[in-house]
Design an enzyme around this catalytic site. Sequence first.
Site, mmCIF file in Angstrom:
data_model
loop_
_atom_site.group_PDB
_atom_site.id
_atom_site.type_symbol
_atom_site.label_atom_id
_atom_site.label_comp_id
_atom_site.label_asym_id
_atom_site.label_seq_id
_atom_site.Cartn_x
_atom_site.Cartn_y
_atom_site.Cartn_z
ATOM 1 C CE LYS A 6 43.377 -58.010 -35.770
ATOM 2 N NZ LYS A 6 43.085 -57.021 -36.647
ATOM 3 C CG ASP A 41 43.726 -54.833 -34.000
ATOM 4 O OD1 ASP A 41 43.397 -54.329 -35.230
ATOM 5 O OD2 ASP A 41 43.154 -54.963 -33.095
HETATM 6 P P1 NDP Z 1 44.615 -47.963 -30.844
HETATM 7 O O1 NDP Z 1 45.214 -49.053 -29.777
HETATM 8 O O2 NDP Z 1 45.839 -47.400 -31.338
HETATM 9 O O3 NDP Z 1 43.567 -47.184 -30.581
HETATM 10 C C1 NDP Z 1 42.384 -47.665 -30.013
HETATM 11 C C2 NDP Z 1 41.414 -46.554 -29.502
HETATM 12 O O4 NDP Z 1 40.314 -47.151 -29.047
HETATM 13 C C3 NDP Z 1 41.638 -45.782 -28.293
HETATM 14 O O5 NDP Z 1 41.507 -44.625 -28.275
HETATM 15 C C4 NDP Z 1 40.918 -46.468 -27.134
HETATM 16 O O6 NDP Z 1 41.061 -45.965 -25.910
HETATM 17 C C5 NDP Z 1 39.622 -47.026 -27.721
HETATM 18 N N1 NDP Z 1 39.358 -48.124 -27.589
HETATM 19 C C6 NDP Z 1 39.962 -49.588 -27.165
HETATM 20 N N2 NDP Z 1 38.998 -50.233 -26.913
HETATM 21 C C7 NDP Z 1 37.824 -49.579 -26.327
HETATM 22 C C8 NDP Z 1 36.778 -50.061 -25.671
HETATM 23 N N3 NDP Z 1 36.498 -51.265 -25.305
HETATM 24 N N4 NDP Z 1 35.771 -49.084 -25.468
HETATM 25 C C9 NDP Z 1 35.979 -47.880 -25.891
HETATM 26 N N5 NDP Z 1 37.235 -47.339 -26.432
HETATM 27 C C10 NDP Z 1 37.995 -48.054 -26.640
HETATM 28 O O7 NDP Z 1 44.005 -49.085 -31.928
HETATM 29 P P2 NDP Z 1 44.052 -48.860 -33.414
HETATM 30 O O8 NDP Z 1 43.466 -47.206 -33.776
HETATM 31 O O9 NDP Z 1 44.777 -49.547 -34.214
HETATM 32 O O10 NDP Z 1 42.521 -49.554 -33.853
HETATM 33 C C11 NDP Z 1 41.259 -49.070 -33.527
HETATM 34 C C12 NDP Z 1 40.227 -49.931 -34.301
HETATM 35 O O11 NDP Z 1 40.604 -50.033 -35.789
HETATM 36 C C13 NDP Z 1 40.167 -51.563 -33.958
HETATM 37 O O12 NDP Z 1 38.832 -51.948 -34.192
HETATM 38 C C14 NDP Z 1 41.052 -52.005 -35.120
HETATM 39 O O13 NDP Z 1 40.708 -53.661 -34.962
HETATM 40 C C15 NDP Z 1 40.558 -51.251 -36.254
HETATM 41 N N6 NDP Z 1 41.713 -51.399 -37.303
HETATM 42 C C16 NDP Z 1 43.089 -51.069 -36.969
HETATM 43 C C17 NDP Z 1 44.101 -51.182 -38.310
HETATM 44 C C18 NDP Z 1 45.437 -50.603 -37.944
HETATM 45 O O14 NDP Z 1 46.066 -50.393 -38.931
HETATM 46 N N7 NDP Z 1 45.677 -50.225 -36.717
HETATM 47 C C19 NDP Z 1 43.671 -51.751 -39.289
HETATM 48 C C20 NDP Z 1 42.181 -52.171 -39.543
HETATM 49 C C21 NDP Z 1 41.266 -51.852 -38.527
HETATM 50 P P3 NDP Z 1 42.275 -46.282 -24.902
HETATM 51 O O15 NDP Z 1 43.165 -45.676 -25.105
HETATM 52 O O16 NDP Z 1 41.169 -45.818 -23.484
HETATM 53 O O17 NDP Z 1 41.979 -47.846 -24.531
#
Ligand code: NDP
Length: 444
Positions: free
Chosen positions: A123, A163
């Site tokens: 990562k 991510d």
């Molecule tokens: P994105 O950046 O596309 O979206 C993240 C979302 O979560 C946004 O809506 C963001 O809001 C919100 N968010 C992020 N940090 C916080 C926080 N500290 N408190 C509240 N809301 C938060 O990321 P992904 O959708 O790619 O990833 C989401 C999760 O899925 C993570 O845990 C990631 O590790 C996991 N994941 C992702 C994969 C992938 O293929 N993308 C694969 C496996 C797991 P805002 O826009 O306001 O920041």
Amino acid sequence: MIKEFMEQLKAKNPAQPEFIQAAQEVLDSLELVFKKNPKYMKYKILERITEPERVIMFRVSWLDDRGEIQVNRGYRIQFNSAIGPYKGGLRLHPSVTLGMLKFLAFEQVFKNSLTGLPMGGSKGGSDFDPKGKSDNEVMKFCQSLMSELFRHIGADTDVPAGDIGVGGREIGYMFGQYKKLVNRFEGVLTGKDPKWGGSLIRPEATGYGTVYFAANMLATKGKTMEGKTVAISGSGNVAQYATEKTLHLGGKPVTLSDSNGFIIDHAGITHEKLAWMMDLKNVRRGRISEYAEKYNCEYHEGFGLWKSGKYDVALPCATQNELDGEDARTLLANGCFCVAEGANMPSTPEAVEQFVKAGIFYGPGKAANAGGVATSGLEMSQNSLRLSWTREEVDQRLHGIMKWIHDQAYKAAEQYGTPGNYVNGANIAGFVKVADSMIEQGVV
Ligand code: NDP
């Protein structure tokens, strides 16, 4: 035995709470395995598997639109390569620290193993905040990050992906810089655009896979997603496609969130509303509160989503530790019977304990969200073969892999005397393959 080991691990890794939390969860499940198989003690697998093979930390300096110099910190944690080249995402978020990435890389080792594909775990990322930055600034940052990272990665060495904060735009800028530096067009990053080597269904894969996993759990008791009210957190990549697949399977998604607050749309989020929200988030880069204004539904500031109503199914898809013990108790009291984690470690240890104790369908992230990395594995295969599979072909494989992951975790849980406990099942099934491979490859 695990207790003493955890004390040592804490002393050795101070100020890394997320890493300690992730290690504790895995090791708690492994106590059962160590009792049955003393060879893991003899070969010091605990000591070796909790120590990254390599940690790379570097300066990322770049010029913003005003010509000011900005300095961020970049990281790549190459945790374990026993079963394949390192593989794992890059996160761009101001909260990124060494300890946070170590937790994510550690989880990735077991997750990748569970997919059945040959991928080790890694990562990386940076404390850079893409929010409020122009496309030009994001490009400058990504190029600077890659001008150091390129020497540590490669199609057969380490293959990063997206991510939090890293989507198609960032992967494009990083890939362009990598190609310029090495003068080779190779499958070094996944999540690429299909025009230049990306796999169809990769953007959808994590969210789709999470819902497939939930459906697989429900199917063990003859249930389906049809007609279920579904609470989803986040509004990024994973949340968007979890919403879409919920709709495909006849469920009713009613919530979404971002770091400012959450919406509840009692009428249900439809395909049309989802398309509008995806444009809001991916193109206009707006806030989820605008959805409530557009569709005249409830909006609440802050993090109260899990306590906000009665939901049959919960899909936490935002970030780590977003769902605590009190949230879990409220969800359960309100009749929630299925939780599948799209995010990594979104439930705190207390919340996990509540779900497991209640005996509901609880799919931990390392199993439920493994569809993303599995489809990245399929992207690597297509790049090596110089072929592109159709949407249907990739989706069918994803579907098959999620069923395989579910069944592996389900069987391991049964085999070790904790039927229905997908936390134990996923940790054990993921661990055994990596640990045995490490033993076979000697002390390196
Ligand atoms: P994105 O950046 O596309 O979206 C993240 C979302 O979560 C946004 O809506 C963001 O809001 C919100 N968010 C992020 N940090 C916080 C926080 N500290 N408190 C509240 N809301 C938060 O990321 P992904 O959708 O790619 O990833 C989401 C999760 O899925 C993570 O845990 C990631 O590790 C996991 N994941 C992702 C994969 C992938 O293929 N993308 C694969 C496996 C797991 P805002 O826009 O306001 O920041």
